[in-house]
Design an enzyme around this catalytic site. Structure first.
Site, PDB file in Angstrom:
ATOM      1  N   ASP A 152      -7.973 -70.692   0.541  1.00  0.00           N
ATOM      2  CA  ASP A 152      -9.704 -70.305   0.840  1.00  0.00           C
ATOM      3  C   ASP A 152     -10.144 -71.508   1.327  1.00  0.00           C
ATOM      4  O   ASP A 152     -11.016 -71.543   2.164  1.00  0.00           O
ATOM      5  CB  ASP A 152     -10.234 -69.434  -0.308  1.00  0.00           C
ATOM      6  CG  ASP A 152      -9.936 -70.194  -1.293  1.00  0.00           C
ATOM      7  OD1 ASP A 152      -9.342 -71.121  -1.718  1.00  0.00           O
ATOM      8  OD2 ASP A 152     -10.772 -69.574  -2.497  1.00  0.00           O
TER       9      ASP A 152
ATOM     10  N   ASP B 161       2.731 -57.986  -3.767  1.00  0.00           N
ATOM     11  CA  ASP B 161       3.787 -58.838  -4.144  1.00  0.00           C
ATOM     12  C   ASP B 161       4.472 -58.634  -4.938  1.00  0.00           C
ATOM     13  O   ASP B 161       5.198 -59.665  -5.530  1.00  0.00           O
ATOM     14  CB  ASP B 161       3.465 -60.216  -3.527  1.00  0.00           C
ATOM     15  CG  ASP B 161       3.385 -60.644  -2.027  1.00  0.00           C
ATOM     16  OD1 ASP B 161       3.321 -59.755  -1.431  1.00  0.00           O
ATOM     17  OD2 ASP B 161       2.838 -61.693  -1.877  1.00  0.00           O
TER      18      ASP B 161
END
Length: 543
Positions: free
Chosen positions: A290, A140
């Site tokens: 996560d 990214d």
């Protein structure tokens, strides 16, 4: 008449003790203090003491519980490969690689100039059949030069026969979670059964997959096999030593206890892709994607295994600026996730009542919220204020004994740094200010709730610095200079909130030295120094 009326009205509101006071600044402050202390400050401060003592006891019993469990685990629990079915996947000439499951390795990146080669090289060096391994570099980056460098590195490994794919997006929607989610949509990964996520600074050993995957193959109820982090730059400076002490407790105790009681965790591990999909996939609603996924998978009945001897090298933030951004994300994210998932956990029908209690109370409320707040409010606000208001009583067991026991329990993860324990306490007290602020932002979903600043890394600069040190010892005339860390502007280095608390604690310490009876000034002056060091941004430069 009007002046007389105005004067009589004033006398109705001003206590008699004020009459005749010399109106110098110090006198006025003392009068105001005497007026508001008894009716306002005393009850508020007493309430604050009781609340902080209650939070201290909550944290104490949580630490004691984990201490007891970890002792039982070490003495009586079977090792993970004894508790679960574990059969190493053997190389077979006749079967070739058909007995190896297909694995996807995802490496999310964002302008990782210093570490991209190391992380890609470590992933490409995994000991796993090349036709059963897909490596996905999710870049990214916004810097076109870095993007080109990463792409060329991927092409270099692809020319060696490695199935490595360089993936980019048009935008950074969802940050890391968005990149991981987008990566799983690619058609060439549909045949993969498992996925392992490595941050850009992670360096797994070649046998990582061979030690982790068998747990997933032999136990269909396991969603995640979690590894332990090891830090390549723990000795770089005092800041990294402090971080190592905190994180070693997390991995040595919290993760081990979590695995033994079927709790959850999520980074540097191997996921079963079916479990990710069943839990709803990656979500970008918080900055702890996560943890979000792990909680949702846990609520659906999936189990998790932590392997303390399966270690992945990683890098700690070595500048205060990077560390503050990381801690904001790690403190704000769980608090915001708690806000979003509380009722979802309460209404869940797939897990038992006590599992819900553990998730809500132990995992979120005590560890992610209370742990930050009690440290800051008790030791940096309430306790110093009780010096100025001696009528408020703080029992010694709450001010000294309980914190000492909690500190000793926290220090078991890093025995090599036991000599730094006292400074670690002072440093954690300072950072509790930053973490508490981030926790409130997460709970209230305020302005910086979704702020994501990628932690800057030094990569091989760390190794170069160590090599330079070794060269200096052996040959002082020929020293290779390590790359210098970037210098920050004064405005970036100064932290006014910490400096403000340093001034407040210094004033309280001086008052206690002159008028106090408990000798708190020793602690307060040391805490003042630590707040000042952090306030001026120098903690990351102390070796």
């Amino acid at each position: 008449m009007e002046e007389s009326s105005s004067s009589s009205q004033a006398k109705l509101f001003i206590p008699d003790s004020i009459q005749g006071v010399t109106y110098d600044v110090a006198g006025q402050i003392k009068v105001i203090w005497d007026v508001i202390k008894a009716p306002l400050l005393l009850p508020l401060l007493n309430a604050g003491v009781y609340i902080c003592l209650a939070m201290s006891l909550m944290l104490f019993f949580e630490r004691l519980y984990m201490g007891i469990v970890i002792i039982l685990v070490k003495l009586f629990w079977k090792k993970p490969h004894q508790r679960y079915r574990f059969e190493p996947i053997q190389d077979d000439v006749e079967l070739a690689s058909s007995n190896f499951p297909s694995v996807l390795v995802q490496i999310p990146m964002f302008n990782e100039r210093e570490v991209y080669k190391v992380s890609i090289g470590a992933a490409c060096g995994l000991s796993w059949p090349s036709d059963r391994l897909v490596i996905q570099v999710l870049d990214d980056s916004t810097d076109p030069v870095i993007k080109q460098m990463v792409e060329l590195e991927c092409q270099r490994w692809a020319s060696k026969g490695i199935d490595i794919r360089y993936q980019i997006r048009d935008n950074r929607t969802g940050y890391k979670a968005g990149a991981l989610k987008e990566g799983l949509k690619r058609s060439y990964v549909k045949h993969c059964e498992y996925v392992v996520i490595f941050d850009a600074d992670f360096r797994p050993e070649p046998d990582f997959l061979r030690r982790a995957i068998p747990f997933l193959v032999g136990n269909p109820e396991i969603a995640l096999v979690q590894a332990r982090w090891r830090f390549v730059n723990a000795d770089e400076c005092l800041l990294t030593r402090m971080q190592e002490m905190s994180l070693d407790y997390h991995f040595t105790v919290e993760q081990e206890v979590g695995s033994s009681t079927h709790a959850f965790f999520g980074t540097a591990g191997v996921w079963r892709i079916a479990a990710i999909n069943e839990a709803g996939g990656w979500k970008d609603r918080t900055t702890v994607e996560d943890m979000d996924l792990a909680v949702r998978a846990s609520l659906r009945g999936w189990k998790f295994v932590y392997l303390g001897d399966l270690q992945v090298k990683s890098e700690l933030p070595s500048t205060l600026r990077a560390f503050r951004f990381q801690q904001h994300r790690w403190s704000c994210g769980p608090a915001n996730l708690f806000r979003k998932m509380l009722m979802e956990i309460v209404r869940n029908k797939n897990v038992k009542f006590w599992k819900k209690v553990h998730v809500i109370y132990n995992f979120f409320f005590v560890r992610k919220i209370i742990a930050h707040m009690v440290t800051f409010f008790f030791y940096c606000v309430v306790l110093p204020l009780t010096i100025l208001v001696p009528e408020v009583y703080v029992p010694i067991w709450g001010a000294v004994y309980i914190p000492s026991i909690i500190t000793i329990l926290n220090s078991v993860g890093t025995p090599r740094s036991i000599h730094l324990l006292f400074y670690w306490i002072l440093f954690e007290n300072v950072m509790s200010l930053h973490r508490t602020k981030a926790t409130f932002i997460g709970l209230l979903e305020a302005g910086r709730v979704n702020e994501w600043v990628v932690t800057e890394k030094l990569g091989d600069s760390v190794n170069n610095k160590n090599k330079a040190g070794d060269a200096a010892k052996s040959n002082k005339t020929n020293v290779t200079k390590a790359p210098k860390k970037p210098r920050f502007k004064i405005s970036e280095r100064l932290h006014l909130l910490e400096l403000g608390f340093a001034a407040f604690l210094f004033f309280c310490g001086c008052y206690d030295f002159v008028h106090g009876k408990n000798n708190y000034f020793v602690y307060l002056f040391l805490q003042t120094i630590t707040f000042s060091i952090v306030g001026f941004g120098y903690v990351g430069t102390i070796v």
